[in-house]
Write an enzyme that holds these catalytic residues in place. Structure first.
Site, PDB file in Angstrom:
ATOM      1  N   PHE A 135       0.781  -1.168   0.073  1.00  0.00           N
ATOM      2  CA  PHE A 135       0.000  -0.023   0.101  1.00  0.00           C
ATOM      3  C   PHE A 135       0.965   1.112   0.002  1.00  0.00           C
ATOM      4  CE2 PHE A 135      -2.556   3.605   1.562  1.00  0.00           C
ATOM      5  CZ  PHE A 135      -3.825   3.317   1.090  1.00  0.00           C
ATOM      6  N   ASP A 220       9.371   2.671   1.424  1.00  0.00           N
ATOM      7  CA  ASP A 220       8.120   3.532   2.000  1.00  0.00           C
ATOM      8  C   ASP A 220       7.923   3.413   3.546  1.00  0.00           C
ATOM      9  OD1 ASP A 220       5.426   4.305   2.623  1.00  0.00           O
ATOM     10  OD2 ASP A 220       4.474   3.532   1.107  1.00  0.00           O
ATOM     11  N   LYS A 249       3.375   9.902   8.545  1.00  0.00           N
ATOM     12  CA  LYS A 249       2.450   9.635   9.581  1.00  0.00           C
ATOM     13  C   LYS A 249       2.946  10.525  10.915  1.00  0.00           C
ATOM     14  CE  LYS A 249      -0.027   5.723   7.700  1.00  0.00           C
ATOM     15  NZ  LYS A 249      -1.283   6.158   7.752  1.00  0.00           N
TER      16      LYS A 249
HETATM   17  N1  PLP Z   1       2.509   4.376   2.505  1.00  0.00           N
HETATM   18  C1  PLP Z   1       2.050   3.809   3.364  1.00  0.00           C
HETATM   19  C2  PLP Z   1       3.182   2.569   3.781  1.00  0.00           C
HETATM   20  C3  PLP Z   1       1.141   3.852   4.175  1.00  0.00           C
HETATM   21  O1  PLP Z   1       0.748   3.029   5.245  1.00  0.00           O
HETATM   22  C4  PLP Z   1       0.035   4.931   3.857  1.00  0.00           C
HETATM   23  C5  PLP Z   1      -1.163   5.229   4.500  1.00  0.00           C
HETATM   24  O2  PLP Z   1      -1.793   4.349   5.548  1.00  0.00           O
HETATM   25  C6  PLP Z   1       0.551   5.869   2.594  1.00  0.00           C
HETATM   26  C7  PLP Z   1       1.633   5.476   1.892  1.00  0.00           C
HETATM   27  C8  PLP Z   1      -0.373   6.735   2.208  1.00  0.00           C
HETATM   28  O3  PLP Z   1      -0.410   7.871   3.174  1.00  0.00           O
HETATM   29  P1  PLP Z   1      -1.436   8.876   3.246  1.00  0.00           P
HETATM   30  O4  PLP Z   1      -2.935   8.521   3.362  1.00  0.00           O
HETATM   31  O5  PLP Z   1      -0.926  10.041   4.142  1.00  0.00           O
HETATM   32  O6  PLP Z   1      -1.498   9.565   1.644  1.00  0.00           O
END
Ligand code: PLP
Length: 391
Positions: A135, A220, A249
């Site tokens: 994700f 990520d 986050k």
């Molecule tokens: N990457 C990872 C690993 C995530 O857990 C998330 C969101 O849960 C995102 C990217 C996307 O972040 P955002 O919702 O702030 O765009």
């Protein structure tokens, strides 16, 4: 006790038809609009690392709002410069790009990787490799690297050139990767993908093959970064050596701020004006992030998260021994959880009823991502609520 639920709400249909209305928080406890109290094992989806009711963070935001709320990236501001310097000093980084969300950080990292590939290897080296269960976000580039039919199918066609390989499969990685790729994007713990954890062998294979083919390795760490897994960066914990790290986050204590850590070999190829954002790295979010950084960058902070994460693992393993509906215990640090053999949505709802907020992950896992300042006593209380509900 009555619960405060928003029904017929004016938010779009992509969100639940009935939403708990949370009004306030203190420490690791939340209170809904009807006055009911909850223990928070969700942390605003792993955002609220330092808990609620923080005067230090609130004061930093208030003072910066009065001084200068926004200025744009046509100019610089002092908190952003200072935060970028501190993040840069965590490794061999040349620069830090600030955005507003996890997906925006990943978009930027993917664009930097394509710039790098174009300018070092030429056209037609633009492919991106991502993994099953990943994700990376909801905007078109990050979504294209999020191989889930539910999220992707209504929005086809996606960004071309994205290839999906099985996660934690060294042999498939070896077969798939070649110099035609610009980037590999990967999570150390798949926070939304059922809490699968990267094996050290897969990390070693990623390091070796990305180096061999001169493909940029993007970690990520939007969810795992900044101590969530018990390491400042989760990649360090498994020996992954990324070229770019994305963070978001917990960075600004609940305010929207994300970052991409950029090495010199990429930074020196970026031309003026090729990427940007209006709000990213504003003075208020970065002023608060400096206060967060003062706390989470202390080595003792990560060590405490590691110890509490190990304790949570023990509690969950003990619960698993007593409850046949708990499948596997998964995760790292304070990003933990378990697979559940019953209806996960129903379990999450029953826990909420009993005063414990948890998250889902993937199709069958319950995810626990509390504020990192949680105590062992609170962890034990939360797991005992889980056991009571499973009884
Ligand atoms: N990457 C990872 C690993 C995530 O857990 C998330 C969101 O849960 C995102 C990217 C996307 O972040 P955002 O919702 O702030 O765009």
């Amino acid at each position: 006790m009555t619960t405060a639920i928003a029904k017929d709400h004016p938010l779009p249909a992509q969100y639940a038809a009935e939403l708990l209305i949370v009004r306030s928080g203190d420490g690791v406890r939340l209170t809904d609009a009807a006055g009911k109290r909850y223990l928070d094992f969700a942390g605003g989806i792993a955002v609220n690392a330092l808990g609620y009711g923080r005067e230090d963070l609130a004061r930093a935001a208030y003072e910066q709002m009065l001084r200068l709320p926004h200025i744009s990236n046509v100019f610089a501001n002092e908190p952003a410069l200072e935060l970028a310097r501190r993040l840069r000093s965590t490794g061999n980084w040349a620069a830090v790009f600030f955005g507003n969300s996890g997906t925006e950080a990943n978009e930027a990292a993917l664009k930097y990787a394509r710039l790098y590939a174009l300018r070092t290897k030429g056209a037609d080296h633009h492919r991106i490799l991502c993994f099953s269960g990943a994700f990376h976000g909801r905007t078109m580039g990050a979504l294209s690297c999020t191989p889930s039919a539910k999220y992707q199918d209504p929005f086809q066609p996606l960004v071309p050139g994205v290839v999906v390989a099985p996660y934690n499969d060294d042999a498939a990685l070896e077969r798939t990767l070649d110099p035609g790729f610009a980037a590999v994007i990967v999570e150390v713990v798949q926070g939304e993908g059922g809490l699968a954890c990267m094996s050290p062998a897969f990390a070693t294979a990623l390091n070796r093959l990305c180096r061999k083919h001169d493909v940029l390795l993007i970690a990520d760490e939007v969810q795992t970064g900044l101590c969530r897994t018990g390491d400042l960066f989760a990649s360090r914990g498994v020996g992954l050596e990324p070229d770019l790290i994305t963070l978001a986050k917990p960075l600004a204590g609940g305010l929207p701020l994300s970052a991409v850590l950029i090495p010199d070999k990429v930074n020196r190829l970026i031309h003026f004006g090729e990427h940007g954002t209006t709000f990213g790295g504003g003075p208020v979010t970065t002023a608060v992030a400096l206060k967060v950084w003062d706390i989470i960058s202390q080595p003792s902070f990560a060590a405490e998260v590691m110890a509490k994460g190990a304790y949570l693992w023990e509690l969950l393993e003990a619960a698993r021994a007593r409850h046949k509906d708990i499948g596997e215990v998964r995760g790292r640090g304070l990003l933990r959880g378990f697979t559940y053999k019953g209806d996960v949505a129903d379990l999450v709802a029953r826990l909420q009823e009993k005063g414990l907020l948890v998250l889902r992950s993937g199709a069958d896992a319950v995810r626990i991502a509390p504020p990192l300042v949680i105590t062992k006593k609170d962890l034990a209380e939360g797991v005992s609520i889980i056991e009571e509900v499973l009884q």
